[in-house]
Design an enzyme around this catalytic site. Structure first.
Site, mmCIF file in Angstrom:
data_model
loop_
_atom_site.group_PDB
_atom_site.id
_atom_site.type_symbol
_atom_site.label_atom_id
_atom_site.label_comp_id
_atom_site.label_asym_id
_atom_site.label_seq_id
_atom_site.Cartn_x
_atom_site.Cartn_y
_atom_site.Cartn_z
ATOM 1 N N LEU A 204 -21.341 117.218 58.948
ATOM 2 C CA LEU A 204 -21.760 117.836 60.212
ATOM 3 C C LEU A 204 -20.773 118.893 60.685
ATOM 4 O O LEU A 204 -21.177 119.943 61.161
ATOM 5 C CB LEU A 204 -21.934 116.748 61.285
ATOM 6 N N GLY B 70 -21.369 107.856 57.153
ATOM 7 C CA GLY B 70 -20.058 107.675 57.762
ATOM 8 C C GLY B 70 -18.963 108.223 56.866
ATOM 9 O O GLY B 70 -19.059 108.168 55.636
ATOM 10 N N LYS C 34 -14.661 121.069 59.560
ATOM 11 C CA LYS C 34 -13.263 121.097 59.988
ATOM 12 C C LYS C 34 -12.757 119.696 60.297
ATOM 13 O O LYS C 34 -11.731 119.262 59.764
ATOM 14 C CB LYS C 34 -13.122 122.003 61.218
ATOM 15 N N GLN D 171 -10.743 113.879 58.531
ATOM 16 C CA GLN D 171 -11.041 112.457 58.343
ATOM 17 C C GLN D 171 -10.797 112.048 56.884
ATOM 18 O O GLN D 171 -10.207 111.010 56.611
ATOM 19 C CB GLN D 171 -12.495 112.154 58.730
ATOM 20 N N GLY E 76 -15.390 107.897 58.069
ATOM 21 C CA GLY E 76 -14.099 107.483 58.603
ATOM 22 C C GLY E 76 -13.302 106.591 57.677
ATOM 23 O O GLY E 76 -12.077 106.557 57.750
ATOM 24 N N GLU E 77 -13.967 105.849 56.830
ATOM 25 C CA GLU E 77 -13.269 104.849 56.027
ATOM 26 C C GLU E 77 -13.320 105.120 54.532
ATOM 27 O O GLU E 77 -12.495 104.616 53.777
ATOM 28 C CB GLU E 77 -13.814 103.457 56.367
ATOM 29 N N GLY F 6 -6.347 104.322 66.038
ATOM 30 C CA GLY F 6 -6.741 102.912 66.119
ATOM 31 C C GLY F 6 -6.805 102.262 64.758
ATOM 32 O O GLY F 6 -6.112 101.305 64.481
ATOM 33 N N PHE F 7 -7.697 102.781 63.904
ATOM 34 C CA PHE F 7 -7.840 102.324 62.510
ATOM 35 C C PHE F 7 -8.252 100.854 62.441
ATOM 36 O O PHE F 7 -7.981 100.184 61.442
ATOM 37 C CB PHE F 7 -6.543 102.579 61.736
#
Lengths: 780, 168
Positions: free
Chosen positions: A673, A744, A676, A681, A746-747, A281-282
């Site tokens: 967390l 976070g 792997k 990510q 992801g970014e 998605g991004f």
């Protein structure tokens, strides 16, 4: 707007501003995260151990069904016709030939489409996620080159695609703003993002800059980008009675269902949207015209519809990241201390959206400069609406800022790592808040040692072997810690004899970040059950609450909701346990979950298993649903993920070709967390950053406003051979103020990367490229 | 006319315009093979025809009369994942999973090409035996895009199974 709404908004505004003044001053213990999550102290469980994706076997065997892979009986296929002008009117649509083509079930245009409300613009309410608020197939107006003007349904995709080629659309074009110069001439306005102006002024930055001993002052440009998930946008949907059932690809499941429902005047429970698998998605997998058009066509035809956009179709109707022109000016003393930091510039939006690329966000808390001027301005073009793309703001903002830092390091003759560390702030430079957890200096030190930064020559072009010049560069990456309100979790314990299983349901989205797996890991630890006993439900609007896979906040939002639901579950269990339990008389804050049951926190021998509690109460299951706390911690601390990115490039002196030979990311993102999936990510973000640095650009024809490279053949992405083995390390220092101690991830990976590459290219060649992408022509 | 898909004979489509990819996905409901671009640029639709990798979006189904087609659904044997499939999970060679079936089929076809001595852009000697170094695998897999950026894990999975590690 009614007077009641106005009064409500005013009251909310007052409350908001009072909160912003009071929350920073409140004692830590009043704030969520003021008391550390007990899971932070637990060192022997699954958290921090590498766990393979729980949906892995399904995905490698073709068993995971994506949005265009569901079926309904009697389903027909949709194909769209797109406008070929940028602005004007549709004069006529001759559809006779298309209507008569084999297999055609429906030709839908603005003449016969059902009347629908325009989608609510993102941010206009807590659940509004429309990328623009333009009406869809409701009138003859054309707003961008590529706008859908007709939808054809047919028995097969081939028939629908062929019939679209038979449509004859006549337009009356009107003048359109399709050049940046034209847009600037029309006017420039302040950038407003999520309700607030994108501007920070502290001290007198221009004055301090003018009188600084050392200065750099340059303009950096970044082009438009497209997300390009490999799964094109698609939906398979049907009206079943009064209910609209949508198998969609969504990063915002519940909000998307709600916004679609409003378009069709439905109650929230009348839209059921599922999205268990999303093929990347991004930022792009949200609500666009195609779901609404398909739902309208399904209603008009009485048939279920599959709409699977072609790759070109994705470029025509799904917006990407907009372009920026950024000025960064830094004034410093000879010892490297910054006196002034100016980061201002322009971005482009459209007449109907609300997403000026907020490229100053990262700069707001980056460096300790006593005088700061940060400002984003916007101008408007008649193009497809732009939207969020991975690290909106920071991805392109850090390119400008971190390139400028490198330029200042050259100007001062100070090592660029050292220069950054010398300007490390003690508190947030713009908000004044204390940092919750900032260990960026450790990341710099560890990363530099592992990468071999001391092998770098500060003299550009010092290393050449044959045709190849080698250089090293670095940059800081940063992305804020967010936790959006609205998340809920539902935990259900089910007993089968002596065995208890847990189902944890969250209205979250899984695009491959590993959310389902990480949620199971955390739930297993939280509930004191083995991971095999945990089932995670997600990607379904029937689950309570609203969670967005955006802003790198999903894991925190889920974490806080599961904490709340777990507390409610403990309450329920204690009530069920009654007076015959060893736990009799204890309150929820005196007990915790451990080894398949509840135990008194300071007396672990006083315990009872879930199975025993449920059996005595003659219950087979117990359920608790609860929303996460309000995210007040965001007003109390300055919270961010950080990285130190190192890059080595080889630049061909003859052809100008740049090859990235080594990359290392040293991350400070709280506790990791699942190493792997976290590694993937980080690497994935870094690779998107390499693409941004060297090849990615969505090209718009200035004359027509049409995207010229709407394909994966002409929009270049990094491929296998472009990507070296990427080294990823992390500090793994838990933030005491977040669920699980996590931030976070992801970014953060994409941020800083383009600057690290550009700085390495400078070190290799002596050429400073300030306009992305760094293509061959810019180096020869 | 019929094709043999994962060992089973299936009819070819009546409409000659139907691509092998659309036939697999929409008629046979074998949706493991993915459509990413429908123009041969991304590799998500890669399947094996008698061991050779092809892009099923650029193939018409009727061209494959009597041919043996293997899709990702046909790789598992007796309910056990193909070793490469298992290695993708172990090495986290994917995130969203959408390009994954194409990567896996492509890698199997790629290893067979190397076995047959088919050279690549990186081969110094066009007639020499091929050694699948990391760079050779990267070059030969570059037709399969992964936007999530799982490239490192994909190469690790290939090296761990069908292309044993050799010095780079």
């Amino acid at each position: 707007m009614s007077i009641v709404d106005t009064a409500k908004q005013a009251a909310q505004g007052l409350l908001q501003s009072a909160m912003e003044k009071l929350v920073p001053l409140a004692p830590d213990s009043w704030i969520p995260g003021g008391v550390p999550d007990p899971l932070i102290a637990r060192k022997h469980g699954l958290i921090g151990k590498p766990v393979s994706r729980l949906d892995g076997a399904l995905k490698v065997s073709g068993g995971a069904h994506f949005s265009a892979e569901h079926r309904f009986d009697g389903m027909v296929y949709a194909s769209l016709a797109y406008s070929t002008i940028a602005r004007g009117r549709i004069v006529a649509i001759d559809s006779a030939e298309a209507q008569a083509a084999p297999g055609v079930v429906l030709v839908m245009t603005h003449h016969n489409a059902p009347r629908m409300a325009a989608p609510a613009l993102f941010g206009s309410s807590p659940t509004a996620v429309g990328a623009s608020d333009l009406p869809i197939l409701q009138d003859d107006r054309i707003h961008w080159n590529g706008q859908p003007v007709a939808c054809i349904l047919a028995e097969t995709q081939e028939q629908a695609d062929h019939a679209v080629s038979l449509l004859r659309v006549t337009y009356a074009p009107e003048p359109a703003t399709t050049t940046l110069e034209g847009a600037k001439a029309n006017g420039i306005e302040p950038g407003v993002f999520m309700g607030g102006p994108l501007e920070n002024t502290i001290g007198d930055a221009e004055g301090a800059f003018a009188s600084a001993a050392h200065k750099v002052d340059h303009t950096y440009r970044t082009p438009r980008h497209n997300h390009n998930p490999i799964e094109p946008h698609a939906a398979t949907l049907a009206w079943i009675g009064d209910e609209l059932v949508i198998h969609d690809a969504s990063q915002m499941v519940s909000q998307q269902a709600q916004t679609i429902g409003e378009v069709f005047g439905l109650k929230p429970e009348q839209v059921h949207l599922t999205s268990p698998y999303v093929g990347g998605g991004f930022g792009s997998k949200g609500l666009w015209d195609h779901q609404i058009i398909a739902a309208a066509a399904a209603r008009l035809s009485g048939r279920p519809v599959r709409i699977a956009l072609s790759r070109e179709g994705v470029y025509r109707i799904v917006g990407g990241r907009t372009l920026t022109e950024q000025r960064v000016a830094i004034g410093a003393c000879a010892d490297g201390t910054f006196q002034a930091l100016i980061h201002t510039g322009l971005t482009v939006i459209t007449p109907h959206n609300a997403m000026p690329e907020p490229f100053i966000l990262g700069t707001q808390s980056a460096y300790a400069a006593p005088n700061l001027l940060l400002k984003v301005e916007a101008t408007r073009m008649d193009l497809l609406t732009n939207t969020f793309m991975r690290a909106p703001g920071e991805a392109v903002g850090t390119f400008a800022l971190e390139s400028a830092i490198d330029e200042m390091a050259v100007e001062l003759g100070i090592d660029p790592v050292e220069l950054r560390i010398r300007n490390e702030p003690e508190k947030d430079p713009t908000s004044g808040l204390p940092f919750s957890s900032r260990h960026i200096v450790e990341a710099w030190r560890q990363g530099a040692a592992r990468f071999g930064w001391d092998q770098r020559s500060p003299v550009p072009g010092a290393r050449q072997e044959g045709e190849w010049r080698t250089g090293m560069g670095c940059a800081t990456g940063t992305y804020p810690y967010y936790r959006m309100p609205g998340a809920e979790a539902r935990i259900t314990l089910t007993r089968d004899g002596d065995t208890v299983r847990a189902k944890v349901e969250v209205a979250a989205a899984e695009m491959g970040m590993g959310t389902a797996t990480t949620t199971a890991i955390v739930a297993a630890e939280r509930l004191g059950l083995p991971i095999e006993a945990i089932e995670v439900g997600y990607g379904d609007s029937a689950i309570p609450g609203a969670i967005m896979a955006g802003g790198s906040q999903q894991t925190a939002a889920i974490g806080a909701a599961v904490i709340a639901a777990h507390t409610a579950l403990v309450d329920e269990l204690l009530a069920l346990a009654g007076n015959d339990s060893p736990l009799a008389g204890l309150s929820a804050d005196e007990v915790g979950s451990d080894e398949g049951g509840l135990a008194k926190l300071d007396e672990p021998g006083r315990r009872e298993s879930y199975a025993s509690i449920l059996a005595r109460a003659q219950r087979d299951s117990v359920t608790a649903t609860k929303a996460g706390s309000a995210p007040l911690e965001l007003m109390h601390w300055s919270m961010h993920s950080y990285s130190a990115v190192f890059c080595e490039v080889r630049v061909n002196a003859v052809t100008g070709e740049t090859r990235v030979s080594r990359v290392l990311g040293a991350f400070d993102c709280g506790r990791i967390l699942n190493p792997k999936t976290a590694t993937s990510q980080f690497r994935g973000g870094i690779i998107m950053g390499l693409g941004m640095a060297l090849m990615e650009e969505t090209m718009v024809d200035d004359r027509s406003g049409r995207i010229m490279n709407p394909s994966l053949a002409e929009y270049h992405l990094p491929v296998h051979l472009d990507v070296p083995e990427i080294d990823v390390i992390w500090t793994d220092i838990a933030d005491p103020h977040t669920p699980m101690g996590a931030h976070g991830i992801g970014e953060i990976g994409i941020t800083g990367v383009a600057a690290a590459v550009a700085n390495a290219v400078y070190n290799a060649t002596g050429k400073r490229v300030r306009d992305l992408p760094i293509t061959l022509d810019r180096l020869i | 006319m019929s094709l043999i898909v994962n060992g089973t004979a299936v009819p070819a489509p009546a409409d000659a315009r139907v691509s092998l990819l659309d036939h697999l996905r929409e008629t046979l409901h074998l949706t493991g093979t993915k459509k990413g671009c429908n123009q041969g640029a991304c590799g998500a639709c890669t399947v094996l025809v008698e061991g050779e990798r092809i892009l099923s979006c650029l193939a018409l189904a009727v061209q494959y009369d009597g041919r043996q087609v293997t899709t990702v659904e046909g790789l598992a044997q007796d309910g056990a994942l193909h070793p490469l499939q298992a290695a993708f999970v172990e090495h986290d060679g994917f995130q969203c999973g959408y390009c994954t079936p194409g990567q896996i089929c492509s890698a199997i076809g790629m290893a067979a090409e190397a076995q047959r001595g088919v050279p690549s852009y990186l081969s110094d000697d066009l007639s020499a035996d091929t050694t699948l170094t990391r760079a050779e695998i990267q070059e030969r897999m570059s037709g399969n895009l992964c936007r999530c950026g799982a490239y490192n894990g994909i190469i690790d999975a290939i090296q761990a199974t069908i292309a044993p590690k050799v010095p780079a």
